[in-house]
Design a protein around this motif. Structure first.
Motif, PDB file in Angstrom:
ATOM      1  N   ARG A  75      21.664  54.107  -2.144  1.00  0.00           N
ATOM      2  CA  ARG A  75      22.868  53.279  -2.196  1.00  0.00           C
ATOM      3  C   ARG A  75      22.913  52.380  -0.965  1.00  0.00           C
ATOM      4  N   LEU A  76      23.064  51.078  -1.198  1.00  0.00           N
ATOM      5  CA  LEU A  76      23.038  50.080  -0.129  1.00  0.00           C
ATOM      6  C   LEU A  76      24.397  49.437   0.081  1.00  0.00           C
ATOM      7  N   MET A  77      24.650  49.050   1.319  1.00  0.00           N
ATOM      8  CA  MET A  77      25.760  48.167   1.658  1.00  0.00           C
ATOM      9  C   MET A  77      25.173  46.959   2.376  1.00  0.00           C
ATOM     10  N   LEU A  78      25.500  45.757   1.908  1.00  0.00           N
ATOM     11  CA  LEU A  78      25.007  44.527   2.512  1.00  0.00           C
ATOM     12  C   LEU A  78      26.104  43.912   3.370  1.00  0.00           C
ATOM     13  N   MET A  79      25.728  43.435   4.556  1.00  0.00           N
ATOM     14  CA  MET A  79      26.673  42.770   5.446  1.00  0.00           C
ATOM     15  C   MET A  79      26.182  41.348   5.701  1.00  0.00           C
ATOM     16  N   VAL A  80      27.098  40.389   5.658  1.00  0.00           N
ATOM     17  CA  VAL A  80      26.736  38.981   5.754  1.00  0.00           C
ATOM     18  C   VAL A  80      27.874  38.219   6.416  1.00  0.00           C
ATOM     19  N   SER A  81      27.548  37.073   7.009  1.00  0.00           N
ATOM     20  CA  SER A  81      28.579  36.201   7.573  1.00  0.00           C
ATOM     21  C   SER A  81      28.667  34.919   6.750  1.00  0.00           C
ATOM     22  N   LYS A  82      28.143  33.801   7.250  1.00  0.00           N
ATOM     23  CA  LYS A  82      28.303  32.540   6.539  1.00  0.00           C
ATOM     24  C   LYS A  82      26.984  31.936   6.056  1.00  0.00           C
ATOM     25  N   ILE A  83      25.866  32.604   6.312  1.00  0.00           N
ATOM     26  CA  ILE A  83      24.560  32.117   5.855  1.00  0.00           C
ATOM     27  C   ILE A  83      24.049  33.110   4.815  1.00  0.00           C
ATOM     28  N   GLY A  84      23.864  32.659   3.572  1.00  0.00           N
ATOM     29  CA  GLY A  84      23.716  33.612   2.474  1.00  0.00           C
ATOM     30  C   GLY A  84      22.356  33.721   1.820  1.00  0.00           C
ATOM     31  N   HIS A  85      21.301  33.160   2.406  1.00  0.00           N
ATOM     32  CA  HIS A  85      20.008  33.170   1.696  1.00  0.00           C
ATOM     33  C   HIS A  85      19.453  34.590   1.535  1.00  0.00           C
ATOM     34  N   CYS A  86      19.586  35.429   2.553  1.00  0.00           N
ATOM     35  CA  CYS A  86      19.084  36.803   2.441  1.00  0.00           C
ATOM     36  C   CYS A  86      19.928  37.618   1.462  1.00  0.00           C
ATOM     37  N   LEU A  87      21.229  37.430   1.518  1.00  0.00           N
ATOM     38  CA  LEU A  87      22.120  38.107   0.578  1.00  0.00           C
ATOM     39  C   LEU A  87      21.762  37.740  -0.853  1.00  0.00           C
ATOM     40  N   ASN A  88      21.642  36.458  -1.125  1.00  0.00           N
ATOM     41  CA  ASN A  88      21.348  35.993  -2.475  1.00  0.00           C
ATOM     42  C   ASN A  88      20.003  36.522  -2.967  1.00  0.00           C
ATOM     43  N   ASP A  89      19.019  36.547  -2.073  1.00  0.00           N
ATOM     44  CA  ASP A  89      17.688  37.033  -2.443  1.00  0.00           C
ATOM     45  C   ASP A  89      17.713  38.519  -2.792  1.00  0.00           C
ATOM     46  N   LEU A  90      18.390  39.314  -1.982  1.00  0.00           N
ATOM     47  CA  LEU A  90      18.461  40.754  -2.254  1.00  0.00           C
ATOM     48  C   LEU A  90      19.219  41.040  -3.541  1.00  0.00           C
ATOM     49  N   LEU A  91      20.281  40.300  -3.787  1.00  0.00           N
ATOM     50  CA  LEU A  91      21.047  40.500  -5.015  1.00  0.00           C
ATOM     51  C   LEU A  91      20.193  40.168  -6.248  1.00  0.00           C
ATOM     52  N   PHE A  92      19.413  39.091  -6.161  1.00  0.00           N
ATOM     53  CA  PHE A  92      18.549  38.735  -7.288  1.00  0.00           C
ATOM     54  C   PHE A  92      17.503  39.821  -7.533  1.00  0.00           C
ATOM     55  N   ARG A  93      16.884  40.309  -6.463  1.00  0.00           N
ATOM     56  CA  ARG A  93      15.862  41.344  -6.610  1.00  0.00           C
ATOM     57  C   ARG A  93      16.465  42.619  -7.198  1.00  0.00           C
ATOM     58  N   TYR A  94      17.675  42.935  -6.777  1.00  0.00           N
ATOM     59  CA  TYR A  94      18.379  44.111  -7.307  1.00  0.00           C
ATOM     60  C   TYR A  94      18.677  43.940  -8.797  1.00  0.00           C
ATOM     61  N   LYS A  95      19.224  42.792  -9.163  1.00  0.00           N
ATOM     62  CA  LYS A  95      19.625  42.565 -10.544  1.00  0.00           C
ATOM     63  C   LYS A  95      18.426  42.495 -11.486  1.00  0.00           C
ATOM     64  N   SER A  96      17.307  41.968 -10.985  1.00  0.00           N
ATOM     65  CA  SER A  96      16.125  41.813 -11.835  1.00  0.00           C
ATOM     66  C   SER A  96      15.268  43.066 -11.866  1.00  0.00           C
ATOM     67  N   GLY A  97      15.676  44.109 -11.145  1.00  0.00           N
ATOM     68  CA  GLY A  97      14.951  45.370 -11.171  1.00  0.00           C
ATOM     69  C   GLY A  97      13.787  45.443 -10.209  1.00  0.00           C
ATOM     70  N   LEU A  98      13.623  44.434  -9.349  1.00  0.00           N
ATOM     71  CA  LEU A  98      12.525  44.438  -8.385  1.00  0.00           C
ATOM     72  C   LEU A  98      12.824  45.345  -7.199  1.00  0.00           C
ATOM     73  N   LEU A  99      14.090  45.649  -6.987  1.00  0.00           N
ATOM     74  CA  LEU A  99      14.510  46.494  -5.881  1.00  0.00           C
ATOM     75  C   LEU A  99      15.261  47.689  -6.453  1.00  0.00           C
ATOM     76  N   PRO A 100      14.656  48.890  -6.403  1.00  0.00           N
ATOM     77  CA  PRO A 100      15.255  50.063  -7.060  1.00  0.00           C
ATOM     78  C   PRO A 100      16.384  50.681  -6.240  1.00  0.00           C
ATOM     79  N   VAL A 101      17.539  50.035  -6.255  1.00  0.00           N
ATOM     80  CA  VAL A 101      18.683  50.485  -5.455  1.00  0.00           C
ATOM     81  C   VAL A 101      19.976  50.330  -6.251  1.00  0.00           C
ATOM     82  N   GLU A 102      21.036  50.890  -5.699  1.00  0.00           N
ATOM     83  CA  GLU A 102      22.389  50.586  -6.144  1.00  0.00           C
ATOM     84  C   GLU A 102      23.097  49.906  -4.976  1.00  0.00           C
ATOM     85  N   ILE A 103      23.561  48.687  -5.167  1.00  0.00           N
ATOM     86  CA  ILE A 103      24.311  47.996  -4.118  1.00  0.00           C
ATOM     87  C   ILE A 103      25.790  48.279  -4.354  1.00  0.00           C
ATOM     88  N   SER A 104      26.355  49.077  -3.470  1.00  0.00           N
ATOM     89  CA  SER A 104      27.704  49.601  -3.685  1.00  0.00           C
ATOM     90  C   SER A 104      28.789  48.752  -3.049  1.00  0.00           C
TER      91      SER A 104
END
Length: 289
Positions: A90-119
């Motif tokens: 189970r993951l928690m993501l923290m971000v401020s105002k620059i979102g490229h890493c956030l967006n990338d991790l969310l895409f990988r999670y949603k597409s099944g490339l990253l086997p996690v639950e983002i809570s």
């Protein structure tokens, strides 16, 4: 027939017979090794091992396996963990105002490339609450004003830790979260928080580091993913990568290339963590890829 699968990680003083005793234990308890990796560090004199195995004897329960391996581990003074290979961390993501890493991790999670639950997604700004909503992930806005007092920072970090505890978070990912965590916060998240930064540090601190790099005519830019510690941006390094640039590139081009590298490096580090491939070796890491 599908069998339960586990990942065993361990470290101990390097000594004769470790692999033999571990593999023998697994064989004696009806387990089949799927893959195994090990490393002996001559400098620290420590031995590291990761074993992915299936438990094929229905008479051997996980609780018994843990209890009996603990007895073996004690005789060899091992630091060890046993993970359910099918359980998604189970993951928690923290971000401020620059979102490229956030967006990338969310895409990988949603597409099944990253086997996690983002809570949860936590931010000191509101810029990405709609992005979080599009993935149906709770968004927590915990503002922290510039120049906030020590008491205000402690209160904000206490709320962050409440979210970590309430959601049983295994890993906190600082996906360009631009706040320095307090020593107490770093201690609370020891071994389960990863940060990403550009590899210019400490040469180019502050705002617009890629513009500073452009002014200095750099030829390589890169990124570093590391564990969070009380030593700012100096925690044990998990992964790094670089990209070559040249004089013809504008600062915005350097920034875009650098952000791509940051995304890839952070994603690798997170994936290796959730696959239990990273073991701490003092101020360094052992990563079984």
């Amino acid at each position: 027939m599908s069998y339960p699968e586990y990942i065993l990680t361990l470290s101990c003083l390097d000594q004769r017979g470790i692999v033999h005793r571990v593999s023998g234990f697994l064989a004696d308890h009806g387990c089949n090794i799927i893959d195994s990796a090990q490393f002996g560090d001559a400098q620290s004199q420590l031995f590291f091992m990761r074993v992915h195995f299936s438990s094929e004897d229905v008479a051997v329960a996980e609780e018994g396996l843990r209890a009996e391996f603990a007895a073996l581990a004690d005789t060899m003074q091992m630091q060890w963990q046993l993970h359910d290979a099918y359980k998604k961390p189970r993951l928690m993501l923290m971000v401020s105002k620059i979102g490229h890493c956030l967006n990338d991790l969310l895409f990988r999670y949603k597409s099944g490339l990253l086997p996690v639950e983002i809570s949860a997604i936590v931010s000191n700004h509101t810029d990405f609450y709609q992005l979080a909503a599009s993935y149906n992930i709770p968004f927590h806005h915990l503002p922290l004003a510039a120049g906030a007092s020590k008491e205000a920072k402690q209160a904000q970090e206490a709320k962050v830790l409440d979210i970590v505890e309430a959601n049983n978070i295994d890993l906190v990912v600082l996906a360009r979260y631009m706040q320095i965590l307090s020593p107490a916060m770093c201690t609370a998240l020891t071994g389960r928080a990863i940060n990403i930064h550009h590899s210019f540090l400490p040469s180019f601190k502050g705002a617009k580091p890629y513009y500073q790099a452009h002014e200095r005519g750099v030829k390589l830019i890169g990124a570093t993913a590391h564990f969070v510690t009380g030593d700012l941006d100096e925690g044990p390094i998990i992964e790094q990568d670089v990209a070559r640039v040249d004089h013809a590139m504008e600062p915005d081009t350097l920034t875009a290339i650098g952000r791509d590298v940051e995304c890839v490096v952070l994603a690798r580090a997170v994936k290796w963590f959730v696959e239990h491939r990273i073991l701490l070796n003092g101020h360094k890491t052992v990563v079984f890829k």
